[in-house]
Design a protein around this motif. Structure first.
Motif, mmCIF file in Angstrom:
data_model
loop_
_atom_site.group_PDB
_atom_site.id
_atom_site.type_symbol
_atom_site.label_atom_id
_atom_site.label_comp_id
_atom_site.label_asym_id
_atom_site.label_seq_id
_atom_site.Cartn_x
_atom_site.Cartn_y
_atom_site.Cartn_z
ATOM 1 N N HIS A 42 -35.609 -17.115 7.159
ATOM 2 C CA HIS A 42 -37.029 -17.147 7.526
ATOM 3 C C HIS A 42 -37.296 -16.314 8.779
ATOM 4 N N SER A 46 -40.240 -13.837 10.145
ATOM 5 C CA SER A 46 -41.147 -14.504 11.091
ATOM 6 C C SER A 46 -40.373 -15.016 12.297
ATOM 7 N N ASP A 49 -42.070 -17.939 14.651
ATOM 8 C CA ASP A 49 -42.667 -19.105 14.011
ATOM 9 C C ASP A 49 -42.294 -20.337 14.834
ATOM 10 N N ASP A 51 -42.988 -23.505 14.493
ATOM 11 C CA ASP A 51 -42.511 -24.663 13.734
ATOM 12 C C ASP A 51 -41.041 -24.499 13.339
#
Length: 84
Positions: A42, A46, A49, A51
């Motif tokens: 991920h 990103s 990010d 989160d």
């Protein structure tokens, strides 16, 4: 056009990215290595990010890597300071 009801509607956070959701599932199933692999993938798309960084901090903390956990949590807080 003034619509006061819109001002009272809380902002809904976007759903977590699919890889982050899967990483959380892997963590909950007891597979932190699988969760980390999904987060690493991920982060290629990103890297900022918040989160995902927060989840990575949880992974590091659970793995006893406290310095790395603190780094992930600090980055997440810098990106999204209003998020608890």
């Amino acid at each position: 056009m003034n619509r006061p009801e819109l001002a009272e509607t809380p902002h809904k956070a976007p759903a977590a990215a699919p890889l982050v959701q899967r990483a959380l599932s892997f963590l909950e199933m007891g597979d932190p290595a699988g969760a980390q692999l999904l987060l690493d993938t991920h982060f290629l798309r990103s890297p900022d990010d918040a989160d995902a960084l927060n989840l990575q901090g949880v992974l590091h903390r659970r793995g006893g890597r406290l310095d790395e956990a603190l780094e992930s949590f600090t980055r997440a807080a810098a990106i999204k300071p209003a998020d608890p």
